[in-house]
Scaffold this motif. Structure first.
Motif, short mmCIF file in Angstrom:
data_model
loop_
_atom_site.label_atom_id
_atom_site.label_comp_id
_atom_site.label_asym_id
_atom_site.label_seq_id
_atom_site.Cartn_x
_atom_site.Cartn_y
_atom_site.Cartn_z
N PHE A 202 0.82 -1.22 0.00
CA PHE A 202 0.00 0.00 0.00
C PHE A 202 0.86 1.27 0.00
CE2 PHE A 202 -2.35 -3.40 2.14
CZ PHE A 202 -3.43 -3.51 1.28
N GLN A 203 2.08 1.12 -0.45
CA GLN A 203 2.96 2.27 -0.64
C GLN A 203 3.24 2.41 -2.14
OE1 GLN A 203 3.79 4.24 1.98
NE2 GLN A 203 2.52 2.85 3.21
N PHE A 204 3.42 3.65 -2.58
CA PHE A 204 3.70 3.86 -4.00
C PHE A 204 4.82 4.88 -4.15
CE2 PHE A 204 3.19 5.99 -8.08
CZ PHE A 204 3.12 4.89 -8.94
N VAL A 205 5.82 4.50 -4.94
CA VAL A 205 6.92 5.40 -5.29
C VAL A 205 6.88 5.58 -6.80
CG1 VAL A 205 9.41 5.75 -5.28
CG2 VAL A 205 8.31 4.60 -3.34
N PRO A 206 6.68 6.81 -7.28
CA PRO A 206 6.61 7.02 -8.73
C PRO A 206 7.86 6.53 -9.44
CG PRO A 206 5.88 8.98 -7.55
CD PRO A 206 6.47 8.06 -6.52
N PRO A 207 7.69 5.77 -10.52
CA PRO A 207 8.85 5.31 -11.28
C PRO A 207 9.66 6.50 -11.80
CG PRO A 207 6.87 4.13 -11.94
CD PRO A 207 6.43 5.26 -11.07
N GLU A 208 10.92 6.29 -11.94
CA GLU A 208 11.80 7.36 -12.42
C GLU A 208 11.42 7.76 -13.85
OE1 GLU A 208 16.61 8.18 -13.00
OE2 GLU A 208 15.90 6.39 -11.95
N GLY A 209 11.33 9.06 -14.07
CA GLY A 209 11.08 9.57 -15.42
C GLY A 209 9.62 9.86 -15.72
N VAL A 210 8.67 9.47 -14.85
CA VAL A 210 7.25 9.73 -15.14
C VAL A 210 6.86 11.11 -14.61
CG1 VAL A 210 6.72 7.26 -14.99
CG2 VAL A 210 6.36 8.73 -13.00
N ASP A 211 5.85 11.69 -15.22
CA ASP A 211 5.33 12.99 -14.77
C ASP A 211 4.43 12.77 -13.56
OD1 ASP A 211 6.58 14.37 -16.86
OD2 ASP A 211 4.89 13.98 -18.22
N VAL A 212 4.65 13.58 -12.51
CA VAL A 212 3.81 13.52 -11.30
C VAL A 212 2.97 14.78 -11.23
CG1 VAL A 212 3.76 13.33 -8.80
CG2 VAL A 212 5.51 12.09 -10.10
N ILE A 213 1.65 14.59 -11.25
CA ILE A 213 0.72 15.72 -11.24
C ILE A 213 -0.02 15.72 -9.92
CG2 ILE A 213 -1.29 16.77 -12.35
CD1 ILE A 213 -0.44 15.31 -14.92
N LYS A 214 0.00 16.84 -9.21
CA LYS A 214 -0.73 16.97 -7.95
C LYS A 214 -2.12 17.51 -8.26
CE LYS A 214 3.19 17.48 -4.82
NZ LYS A 214 3.80 18.30 -3.73
N ALA A 215 -3.12 16.70 -8.00
CA ALA A 215 -4.51 17.11 -8.27
C ALA A 215 -4.96 18.06 -7.17
CB ALA A 215 -5.43 15.90 -8.33
N VAL A 216 -5.73 19.07 -7.57
CA VAL A 216 -6.25 20.05 -6.63
C VAL A 216 -7.75 19.87 -6.54
CG1 VAL A 216 -6.49 22.50 -6.09
CG2 VAL A 216 -4.40 21.67 -7.21
N ASP A 217 -8.26 19.72 -5.32
CA ASP A 217 -9.71 19.59 -5.13
C ASP A 217 -10.41 20.88 -5.51
OD1 ASP A 217 -9.50 17.01 -4.18
OD2 ASP A 217 -9.24 17.66 -2.10
N GLU A 218 -11.54 20.75 -6.22
CA GLU A 218 -12.30 21.94 -6.61
C GLU A 218 -13.11 22.47 -5.44
OE1 GLU A 218 -14.66 20.84 -9.95
OE2 GLU A 218 -12.96 20.58 -11.29
#
Length: 218
Positions: A202-218
């Motif tokens: 239940f842990q996630f580490v973004p793979p190297e080289g992928v784009d990480v987008i932080k979603a903002v709640d409306e």
């Protein structure tokens, strides 16, 4: 005066029938299982589970629209991992603080704060959240399944009603109905209670080289 007398006569004639109907309804209610007890049995000693799933939208004629399938793991009180395998691979991991959505084909990860109190998954693994945010009632029994409904205490566009099909102290199916009259169905098979959940599931580490987008709640 005549109209009032006629009305009173009809009322007096219908009173025994109404009493019988009420009595019958009360008797039927007494026969129905207690939905709180069904949920208590479901969660008894439950720390986690795993299952295969099929997910689809229910069409107006009962047809399955856009079916997806994969594996799911859940751990009380608020962690889960959904791995979509067909037709497109996608991974969703909730670690208790954040929800990570990984689209391998797009080489993109979206992350947002895990703050959706009405997530139907909590109905299965988190008694406190489901009791706090839902009104719970027994609906019917069909094909050996007890169906209970959970209605949000506060209006939500995403969730109008959650229906659970319970059998053998596990959830066999979830239906999520929203205010747009859309119904999403999750069917579970190969269900295992309290499986050996490996560390880091239940842990996630973004793979190297992928784009990480932080979603903002409306």
């Amino acid at each position: 005066m005549k109209k009032i007398s006629t009305f009173l006569l009809l009322l007096s004639l219908s009173a025994p029938w109404a009493w019988a109907q009420t009595n019958e309804a009360n008797t039927e209610a007494q026969k129905q299982p207690d939905p709180q007890q069904l949920l208590a049995d479901l969660r008894a000693d439950l720390t986690g589970l795993s299952a295969q799933f099929v997910q689809y939208e229910l069409g107006s004629q009962g047809e399955q629209i856009d079916p997806n399938s994969g594996m799911v793991w859940m751990q009380s009180p608020a962690q889960f991992r959904w791995h979509y395998l067909q037709p497109i691979e996608q991974l969703i991991v909730a670690d208790g603080d954040n929800v990570w959505v990984y689209d391998e084909d797009l080489e993109q990860v979206t992350v947002k704060q895990q703050d959706n109190e009405l997530n139907p998954i909590y109905v299965i693994i988190n008694d406190e959240k489901s009791q706090q945010h839902y009104d719970i009632r027994y609906e019917t029994q069909e094909a050996g399944h007890d169906w209970i409904s959970l209605t949000p205490k506060n209006r939500s566009e995403d969730v109008k009603t959650v229906w659970l099909a319970l059998a053998d102290d596990v959830v066999k199916q979830i239906k999520v109905h929203n205010h747009f009259d859309q119904t999403m169905v999750f069917e579970f098979t190969e269900i295992k209670r309290n499986p050996d959940l490996t560390g880091g599931l239940f842990q996630f580490v973004p793979p190297e080289g992928v784009d990480v987008i932080k979603a903002v709640d409306e």
